[in-house]
Scaffold this motif. Sequence first.
Motif, PDB file in Angstrom:
ATOM      1  N   VAL A  89       0.842  -1.202   0.000  1.00 37.71           N
ATOM      2  CA  VAL A  89       0.000   0.000   0.000  1.00 37.71           C
ATOM      3  C   VAL A  89       0.872   1.246   0.000  1.00 37.71           C
ATOM      4  O   VAL A  89       0.583   2.233  -0.683  1.00 37.71           O
ATOM      5  N   ARG A  90       2.004   1.176   0.740  1.00 34.74           N
ATOM      6  CA  ARG A  90       2.908   2.341   0.747  1.00 34.74           C
ATOM      7  C   ARG A  90       3.462   2.605  -0.640  1.00 34.74           C
ATOM      8  O   ARG A  90       3.559   3.760  -1.079  1.00 34.74           O
ATOM      9  N   LEU A  91       3.846   1.522  -1.353  1.00 36.14           N
ATOM     10  CA  LEU A  91       4.372   1.699  -2.702  1.00 36.14           C
ATOM     11  C   LEU A  91       3.303   2.287  -3.609  1.00 36.14           C
ATOM     12  O   LEU A  91       3.590   3.148  -4.436  1.00 36.14           O
ATOM     13  N   TYR A  92       2.042   1.813  -3.442  1.00 37.22           N
ATOM     14  CA  TYR A  92       0.975   2.354  -4.272  1.00 37.22           C
ATOM     15  C   TYR A  92       0.804   3.840  -4.010  1.00 37.22           C
ATOM     16  O   TYR A  92       0.626   4.642  -4.927  1.00 37.22           O
ATOM     17  N   ASN A  93       0.890   4.230  -2.732  1.00 34.69           N
ATOM     18  CA  ASN A  93       0.734   5.645  -2.417  1.00 34.69           C
ATOM     19  C   ASN A  93       1.841   6.487  -3.021  1.00 34.69           C
ATOM     20  O   ASN A  93       1.648   7.659  -3.333  1.00 34.69           O
ATOM     21  N   GLN A  94       3.019   5.894  -3.165  1.00 34.72           N
ATOM     22  CA  GLN A  94       4.132   6.689  -3.667  1.00 34.72           C
ATOM     23  C   GLN A  94       4.118   6.858  -5.171  1.00 34.72           C
ATOM     24  O   GLN A  94       4.820   7.714  -5.694  1.00 34.72           O
ATOM     25  N   MET A  95       3.336   6.034  -5.873  1.00 34.49           N
ATOM     26  CA  MET A  95       3.303   6.186  -7.325  1.00 34.49           C
ATOM     27  C   MET A  95       2.550   7.450  -7.679  1.00 34.49           C
ATOM     28  O   MET A  95       1.628   7.854  -6.989  1.00 34.49           O
ATOM     29  N   ALA A  96       2.957   8.096  -8.800  1.00 31.93           N
ATOM     30  CA  ALA A  96       2.280   9.321  -9.224  1.00 31.93           C
ATOM     31  C   ALA A  96       1.161   8.977 -10.190  1.00 31.93           C
ATOM     32  O   ALA A  96       1.243   8.002 -10.911  1.00 31.93           O
ATOM     33  N   TRP A 161     -11.449  14.326 -19.309  1.00 35.88           N
ATOM     34  CA  TRP A 161     -12.102  15.397 -18.562  1.00 35.88           C
ATOM     35  C   TRP A 161     -12.825  14.871 -17.344  1.00 35.88           C
ATOM     36  O   TRP A 161     -13.205  15.639 -16.471  1.00 35.88           O
ATOM     37  N   GLN A 162     -13.001  13.539 -17.257  1.00 37.32           N
ATOM     38  CA  GLN A 162     -13.726  13.026 -16.107  1.00 37.32           C
ATOM     39  C   GLN A 162     -12.814  12.394 -15.080  1.00 37.32           C
ATOM     40  O   GLN A 162     -13.264  11.918 -14.048  1.00 37.32           O
ATOM     41  N   MET A 163     -11.503  12.341 -15.369  1.00 32.17           N
ATOM     42  CA  MET A 163     -10.591  11.713 -14.419  1.00 32.17           C
ATOM     43  C   MET A 163     -10.256  12.667 -13.297  1.00 32.17           C
ATOM     44  O   MET A 163      -9.935  13.832 -13.546  1.00 32.17           O
ATOM     45  N   GLU A 164     -10.303  12.194 -12.065  1.00 31.66           N
ATOM     46  CA  GLU A 164     -10.048  13.032 -10.897  1.00 31.66           C
ATOM     47  C   GLU A 164      -8.659  13.632 -10.956  1.00 31.66           C
ATOM     48  O   GLU A 164      -8.450  14.792 -10.649  1.00 31.66           O
ATOM     49  N   TRP A 165      -7.669  12.818 -11.370  1.00 33.41           N
ATOM     50  CA  TRP A 165      -6.303  13.299 -11.300  1.00 33.41           C
ATOM     51  C   TRP A 165      -6.041  14.352 -12.377  1.00 33.41           C
ATOM     52  O   TRP A 165      -5.132  15.141 -12.277  1.00 33.41           O
ATOM     53  N   TYR A 166      -6.886  14.354 -13.424  1.00 36.65           N
ATOM     54  CA  TYR A 166      -6.690  15.351 -14.460  1.00 36.65           C
ATOM     55  C   TYR A 166      -7.390  16.656 -14.103  1.00 36.65           C
ATOM     56  O   TYR A 166      -6.863  17.733 -14.277  1.00 36.65           O
ATOM     57  N   LYS A 167      -8.617  16.501 -13.554  1.00 32.43           N
ATOM     58  CA  LYS A 167      -9.405  17.696 -13.242  1.00 32.43           C
ATOM     59  C   LYS A 167      -8.779  18.488 -12.109  1.00 32.43           C
ATOM     60  O   LYS A 167      -8.499  19.662 -12.215  1.00 32.43           O
ATOM     61  N   GLN A 168      -8.605  17.819 -10.968  1.00 28.99           N
ATOM     62  CA  GLN A 168      -8.220  18.590  -9.788  1.00 28.99           C
ATOM     63  C   GLN A 168      -6.803  18.283  -9.337  1.00 28.99           C
ATOM     64  O   GLN A 168      -6.377  18.746  -8.303  1.00 28.99           O
ATOM     65  N   GLY A 169      -6.085  17.456 -10.107  1.00 36.26           N
ATOM     66  CA  GLY A 169      -4.730  17.103  -9.685  1.00 36.26           C
ATOM     67  C   GLY A 169      -4.715  16.316  -8.400  1.00 36.26           C
ATOM     68  O   GLY A 169      -3.772  16.359  -7.630  1.00 36.26           O
ATOM     69  N   LYS A 170      -5.823  15.559  -8.132  1.00 32.04           N
ATOM     70  CA  LYS A 170      -5.868  14.800  -6.879  1.00 32.04           C
ATOM     71  C   LYS A 170      -5.142  13.473  -7.063  1.00 32.04           C
ATOM     72  O   LYS A 170      -5.236  12.852  -8.101  1.00 32.04           O
ATOM     73  N   LYS A 171      -4.467  13.061  -6.034  1.00 27.45           N
ATOM     74  CA  LYS A 171      -3.751  11.785  -6.099  1.00 27.45           C
ATOM     75  C   LYS A 171      -4.444  10.819  -5.148  1.00 27.45           C
ATOM     76  O   LYS A 171      -4.815  11.171  -4.039  1.00 27.45           O
ATOM     77  N   ARG A 172      -4.607   9.569  -5.616  1.00 25.68           N
ATOM     78  CA  ARG A 172      -5.279   8.600  -4.755  1.00 25.68           C
ATOM     79  C   ARG A 172      -4.276   8.006  -3.776  1.00 25.68           C
ATOM     80  O   ARG A 172      -3.275   7.437  -4.183  1.00 25.68           O
ATOM     81  N   GLU A 173      -4.582   8.173  -2.496  1.00 24.26           N
ATOM     82  CA  GLU A 173      -3.727   7.561  -1.480  1.00 24.26           C
ATOM     83  C   GLU A 173      -4.611   6.883  -0.466  1.00 24.26           C
ATOM     84  O   GLU A 173      -5.650   7.416  -0.128  1.00 24.26           O
ATOM     85  N   TYR A 174      -4.189   5.726  -0.009  1.00 26.39           N
ATOM     86  CA  TYR A 174      -5.034   4.973   0.912  1.00 26.39           C
ATOM     87  C   TYR A 174      -4.281   4.723   2.193  1.00 26.39           C
ATOM     88  O   TYR A 174      -3.061   4.632   2.198  1.00 26.39           O
ATOM     89  N   PRO A 175      -5.001   4.611   3.320  1.00 26.81           N
ATOM     90  CA  PRO A 175      -4.312   4.423   4.599  1.00 26.81           C
ATOM     91  C   PRO A 175      -3.625   3.066   4.647  1.00 26.81           C
ATOM     92  O   PRO A 175      -4.130   2.068   4.152  1.00 26.81           O
ATOM     93  N   VAL A 176      -2.443   3.079   5.259  1.00 31.91           N
ATOM     94  CA  VAL A 176      -1.624   1.871   5.322  1.00 31.91           C
ATOM     95  C   VAL A 176      -2.095   1.026   6.506  1.00 31.91           C
ATOM     96  O   VAL A 176      -2.218   1.539   7.604  1.00 31.91           O
ATOM     97  N   PRO A 177      -2.373  -0.265   6.299  1.00 34.82           N
ATOM     98  CA  PRO A 177      -2.816  -1.076   7.442  1.00 34.82           C
ATOM     99  C   PRO A 177      -1.675  -1.324   8.422  1.00 34.82           C
ATOM    100  O   PRO A 177      -0.502  -1.235   8.069  1.00 34.82           O
ATOM    101  N   GLU A 178      -2.028  -1.643   9.658  1.00 32.15           N
ATOM    102  CA  GLU A 178      -1.013  -1.871  10.686  1.00 32.15           C
ATOM    103  C   GLU A 178      -1.075  -3.292  11.207  1.00 32.15           C
ATOM    104  O   GLU A 178      -2.083  -3.963  11.069  1.00 32.15           O
ATOM    105  N   PHE A 179       0.020  -3.718  11.836  1.00 35.73           N
ATOM    106  CA  PHE A 179       0.082  -5.077  12.347  1.00 35.73           C
ATOM    107  C   PHE A 179      -0.655  -5.170  13.668  1.00 35.73           C
ATOM    108  O   PHE A 179      -0.391  -4.419  14.584  1.00 35.73           O
ATOM    109  N   GLY A 180      -1.574  -6.133  13.760  1.00 30.79           N
ATOM    110  CA  GLY A 180      -2.241  -6.367  15.030  1.00 30.79           C
ATOM    111  C   GLY A 180      -1.733  -7.658  15.636  1.00 30.79           C
ATOM    112  O   GLY A 180      -0.823  -8.270  15.096  1.00 30.79           O
TER     113      GLY A 180
END
Lengths: 209, 149, 379
Positions: A89-96, A161-180
């Motif tokens: 998940v961390r690697l996914y968050n780091q991709m542009a 024109w409908q892609m989030e990253w194109y319209k608002q420059g938003k990047k998808r990032e998701y919370p990293v799970p933790e070890f329980g």
Amino acid sequence: MVDEGLKSELQKQGLFVTSIEQLYNWGRRSSIWPLQFGLACCAIEMIATACARYDLARFGAELFRGSPRQADLMIVAGTVTKKMAPQVVRLYNQMAEPKYVITMGACSISGGPFREGYNVLQGIDRYIPVDVHIPGCPPRPEALLEGIMNLQKKMDAQKLWQMEWYKQGKKREYPVPEFGPNGLIPKYNPEVFDPMKGNIETEDIRPKT
Amino acid sequence: MEKIEEIQKNLEQHIPGVELIAERDAFLIDRKDLLTVARHLKENPSYAIDYVSCVTGVDYKEYLECVYHFYSMAKKLGPIILKVRVKKEDPKIPSLTPLFRGAEFQEREAYDMIGIVFEGHPDLRRILMWDGFAHFPLRKDYIPEDQDV
Amino acid sequence: MEEENIALETQLLEINLGPQHPSTHGVFRMNVTLDGETVVRLKPVMGYLHRNHEKIAESGTYLSSMPFTDRLDYFCSMTNNLAYALAVEKLTGIEVPERAQYIRVIMAELTRLVNHTVLVGFLMNDLGAFFTPTLYAFREREKILDLFEATSGARMMCNYMRFGGVKADFSPGFIEKAREIVANYPRFLDEFEKLLTENEILMSRCQNVGILSKELAVQASVTGPMLRASGVDYDIRKVDGYSIYPRFKFRVPLGEKGDVYDRYYIRILEMRESCKILEQALRDIPEGEFISKQGATGAKSPRTFKPAKGDVYGRIEAPKGELGFYLVSDGTANPYRYHVRPPSFINLTILEDMCLGQKIADTIVILGSIDIVLGEVDR
């Protein structure tokens, strides 16, 4: 867009008509750079696909980058264990953006043959959105090529024109799970995964008959 | 390779006070004798045991057992099999790592999976699961989490 | 003027060669402490591919674990299957017919060729010859994978051995094709060697790097080509004489110094010996059955396959080292305890000792020469 007859007439005159969206998508899908991310046995079939017999270079995807900041595509090839999931998940968050995920092999789609293991995550689509699933154990190199071609079709069909990253420059990032103490916390990310229906963001790009 | 009765006689001769019970092809010994027997096997020139091939932890429900397979690379003989049993309430066994370096990772794995604590091990911590994991997965009473709820 | 020796104040740098790194050995992590570029401490961290093979085997029948053994060392699925089949046959006493024995040896030695070829390719990757030797290696591997696919149905995960024999006989035309490949292999090895063995860069980067002495190798339970490169003569095919290996004439190459160059070169020599074994086996293979009667009934109805109570440790010389299976049976159709003794895992014990005092770039090369596969390290 433009009438096909008009297009061919103009081509005979030496004029090439297209739209910016088509050109942009053509450029993007002909030079996908995957991330070097082989986890297990499917990684070897991925390397075999990149070698001389099944040649991935014809699709523009021969350049595997070592750093996620420079890659467009993450091919999750192999079993994702609970110990490895936070790093994925961390690697996914780091991709542009624009970024895509292909899950290759039964293990990353749903846990595969190791599904009942206590350390095996039942599918990486619990935490990140997935675009193309390639079943198999391991999938043949031809199957991976088909998966990349399907991803290319999906990229062609994306309206900019409908892609989030194109319209608002938003990047998808998701919370990293933790070890329980007995697994990961949380068990899945409700934004991308519904236990009844599976991965939420995957669109079906097969032609409707 | 000698028969197991001969090895037993030989060992009882050289190590006074050791209790060996021969079960088919393995020796059941007490944990206090483990290091002396292993050291003797290493130094005795007719055995010259220098290679510990496999260290396995097993969970029999009333007790935990650790099985050692020894071979000799110099004399090309083996295996000599030792078994040590401990109770679940007191799962301590002396570590073979100071004598045989090759047992290091295998003992860490037996600790991680079954819960046997090896005294004298230079670095006893979990090796395959993450550090905060609270259970011993290969025990028969372990219940994994249900990922569907 | 007085020359003052001003010592520059430095600190040790702790870096993480993390689970995702551009080396095709898989998800393996090393916590390295550096003094400048020299390694001061190295702690390996594994478990990122721990797939619970042993626990899953306890809830299935004996035969249901066979496909899972394919996925242990995923380059060499045939030898993994062979080790498991040999362990169960030792437990139950099932006899294997002659033709099946020859088929098994042929498949095992073809697997050894595949493994060593690919290893040389990946070792060159780590050195920086990015991908050209790997392309040559994979070209040869594809030819042998075609043979595997024709016989067992799958390129990599063959699931081919059964208790008492093999799953299916050779397809017609297999032996001629295999003879052709084995006859051409020494020529491919000559081509490979011409590019690599006397190569100046390879020699200066690999000789005297990561030296492993004889005594330390034996102490640390190292097995396989890594042990023989340090000069210890221990090949389980000769020591235990399992299957029908005593019938074949082959030598066991030994190294002198135990550095990375020796570990590379010994694999080239072992490939030549494997070609010799294959020639003899393909010449002498008799007609006959490919699985014994008892094995065939066991394969058709695995839930009735109940070995007697007892425990067994069966081991073979896998391409990476000694692969062993420790099985405890309690008389039911499921194994009570199923343990894999993986060569890559135990060969890693000595990684820290070999890397101390070397530069960080040499660490990658040393790790590559140990020949690990994470499917086996983590199971």
